[in-house]
Design an enzyme around this catalytic site. Structure first.
Site, mmCIF file in Angstrom:
data_model
loop_
_atom_site.group_PDB
_atom_site.id
_atom_site.type_symbol
_atom_site.label_atom_id
_atom_site.label_comp_id
_atom_site.label_asym_id
_atom_site.label_seq_id
_atom_site.Cartn_x
_atom_site.Cartn_y
_atom_site.Cartn_z
ATOM 1 N N HIS A 93 0.849 -1.210 0.000
ATOM 2 C CA HIS A 93 0.000 0.000 0.000
ATOM 3 C C HIS A 93 0.877 1.251 0.000
ATOM 4 C CE1 HIS A 93 -3.952 1.997 1.234
ATOM 5 N NE2 HIS A 93 -3.070 2.988 1.231
ATOM 6 N N HIS A 95 1.264 5.325 -2.180
ATOM 7 C CA HIS A 95 0.670 6.296 -3.111
ATOM 8 C C HIS A 95 1.819 6.924 -3.906
ATOM 9 C CE1 HIS A 95 -3.455 6.523 -1.225
ATOM 10 N NE2 HIS A 95 -2.764 5.915 -0.267
ATOM 11 N N GLN A 188 -9.767 9.568 -4.805
ATOM 12 C CA GLN A 188 -9.376 10.269 -3.569
ATOM 13 C C GLN A 188 -10.458 11.222 -3.058
ATOM 14 O OE1 GLN A 188 -5.895 10.800 -1.577
ATOM 15 N NE2 GLN A 188 -7.803 11.055 -0.459
ATOM 16 N N HIS A 246 -9.758 2.181 0.653
ATOM 17 C CA HIS A 246 -9.439 2.970 1.833
ATOM 18 C C HIS A 246 -10.710 2.950 2.663
ATOM 19 C CE1 HIS A 246 -5.896 4.284 -0.276
ATOM 20 N NE2 HIS A 246 -5.517 5.023 0.753
ATOM 21 N N GLU A 249 -10.733 5.104 7.434
ATOM 22 C CA GLU A 249 -9.488 5.719 7.905
ATOM 23 C C GLU A 249 -9.848 7.016 8.631
ATOM 24 O OE1 GLU A 249 -6.605 6.937 4.977
ATOM 25 O OE2 GLU A 249 -4.996 7.108 6.469
ATOM 26 N N ASP A 345 2.359 3.383 2.848
ATOM 27 C CA ASP A 345 1.326 4.372 2.542
ATOM 28 C C ASP A 345 1.913 5.632 1.895
ATOM 29 O OD1 ASP A 345 -1.282 5.218 2.308
ATOM 30 O OD2 ASP A 345 -1.451 5.931 4.368
HETATM 31 FE FE FE2 Z 1 -3.508 5.093 1.708
#
Ligand code: FE2
Length: 453
Positions: A93, A95, A188, A246, A249, A345
């Site tokens: 995971h 980005h 996102q 996601h 979170e 992440d």
């Molecule tokens: Fe993430």
């Protein structure tokens, strides 16, 4: 990249007699690793003894033989000196579109997820194709030099021109000779956060994104969040892709989209192909609800990815004291026999201004935050950045075994505990039988004074 669930995940080869094919093949090995330690996998009854050192012969991009002593010859030999030969580390995971942008255009002063999303919203206005490619390649090289050869990256597809996705599709092709890269179409700003987002996500799948992403807790309403999960499962079925959400979170104990994801996966028979990332709210649920939820998760058998480096810093920002750790129930999920992996992440981006790209840092943090410091627990943390991540990513041929791909990393440590303790340097990284990266250990010169001054 087509996805397929691995029916077996051999990591360590039981001691077997030298194959007839190997005996008959007179050619030298392309690469021969001498005296490597292969730690026993408790899931394999016939795993080799940890105290035995092994030679690993590679030819034509495959592992040709594993024996206590191979006669050779070999074009290239590397002495592991009794250190660990591990299957590649797995970054499940990350980005890549936002890596290495910390401070651009401003620093995240509150340290929260939501200020990070705001800053990224501004930063992505100035994204260019070359900007994304250059930063992503730099990050992937950083990861690979530390033993990572399998990466799953989320890509923001809320941006109308899909600049990041187009760039990362090129990166995926560019690195394919030495790394497996999966791309998640990640909305996102929410699947329903703007009118074009749903179409953009579908376009991303048509362009070749490997995985369907989602962010139900960030949709404008709970109803939108639930609707997004159902729609994303529909798209996953339509385009034959796995899913990685996601999910929850947030510190809000009422954020309960994990149950929606798990129920969808259960009803559609897609547990193996579904992943819930972050799920930090699970750490804030009361135990009564958590116990009920765990029953559903046991049935659904979805995968989990925790990101302890970043979530220990992002979450709990609204708390005074006691201050929550903001990490999902990693230990309990592991104890329930569910597949849990760990991700970095972020690497130096609006959400996290630190980050080395080394999964051993992540596992080290997990051992602390999740209170997994027993011997078996430390080995479990190591599995979460190797085997478990491979399972989540659906890698079919993962592991060190005869006939398998010649992908491995030599760490400057004899075992997983030592590797985590020291964040051991990856001295050699081998991909497809090719020596991709070698790092020399730092030399220390110790010279105590011979007399008091
Ligand atoms: Fe993430």
């Amino acid at each position: 990249m087509p996805w397929a669930f691995p029916f077996s995940l051999p990591i360590f080869l039981p001691k077997l007699p030298m194959s007839d094919a190997a005996i008959a093949d007179p050619r030298p090995y392309d690469l021969l690793i001498r005296q490597a330690r292969l730690f026993a996998d408790p899931q394999l009854a016939a795993a080799p003894q940890t105290e035995t050192l092994w030679d690993i012969g590679m030819r034509d991009g495959k592992i040709a033989e594993i024996e206590p002593h191979l006669p050779g010859p070999a074009t290239q030999e590397i002495d592991a000196q009794g250190n660990l030969a591990s299957p590649p580390l797995v970054e499940s995971h990350i980005h890549l579109d936002s890596v290495l942008t910390a401070g651009q255009p401003r620093w995240n002063q509150s340290g929260t997820l939501f200020e990070g999303i705001e800053i990224w919203g501004d930063r992505k206005q100035s994204l260019t194709h070359e900007d994304v490619k250059a930063r992503a390649l730099q990050a992937l090289q950083l990861q690979a030099s530390q033993g990572v050869l399998h990466v799953r990256s989320h890509v923001d597809v809320s941006e109308p021109k899909l600049i990041a996705l187009q760039a990362l599709l090129e990166v995926r092709a560019q690195v394919s000779r030495w790394m497996d890269l999966q791309l998640v179409a990640f909305p996102q700003d929410g699947l329903y956060g703007a009118s074009q987002n749903e179409a953009l996500l579908e376009e991303a799948l048509k362009l070749g994104a490997d995985v369907v992403g989602g962010i139900p807790h960030y949709e404008l309403t709970r109803e939108d969040g639930v609707r997004s999960v159902h729609r994303l499962f529909d798209l996953a079925e339509q385009y034959d892709r796995p899913l990685d959400f996601h999910c929850d979170e947030i510190d809000d104990p009422q954020s309960r989209f994990l149950e929606v994801v798990a129920a969808c996966a259960l009803r559609r028979g897609m547990g193996d192909r579904t992943t819930a990332s972050h799920t930090t709210a699970f750490g804030s649920y009361d135990n009564g609800y958590a116990t009920k939820l765990m029953g559903l998760l046991r049935r659904a058998r979805i995968n989990f990815i925790a990101n302890p480096l970043i979530n220990i810093t992002l979450q709990g920002r609204g708390d005074s004291y006691p201050k929550r750790r903001g990490v999902t129930r990693v230990k309990e999920l592991w104890q329930a026999g569910l597949n849990v992996s760990l991700g970095h992440d972020c690497i130096q981006d609006p959400w996290y201004s630190l980050g080395s790209g080394n999964p051993l840092d992540v596992a080290h943090m997990a051992a602390h935050v999740c209170q997994m410091t027993g011997q078996a627990e430390l080995e479990a943390c190591y599995a979460m950045v190797t085997r478990n991540g491979a399972k989540t990513l659906g890698i079919q041929d993962y592991g060190i075994y005869r006939g398998g791909p010649a992908n491995l990393v030599l760490l400057a440590a004899p075992g997983p505990r030592e590797a985590l303790c020291q964040r051991a340097i990856a001295t050699t990284v081998i991909t497809r039988g090719h020596c991709l990266s070698q790092t020399t250990l730092p030399q220390q010169h110790w010279s105590p004074p011979v007399q008091a001054f």
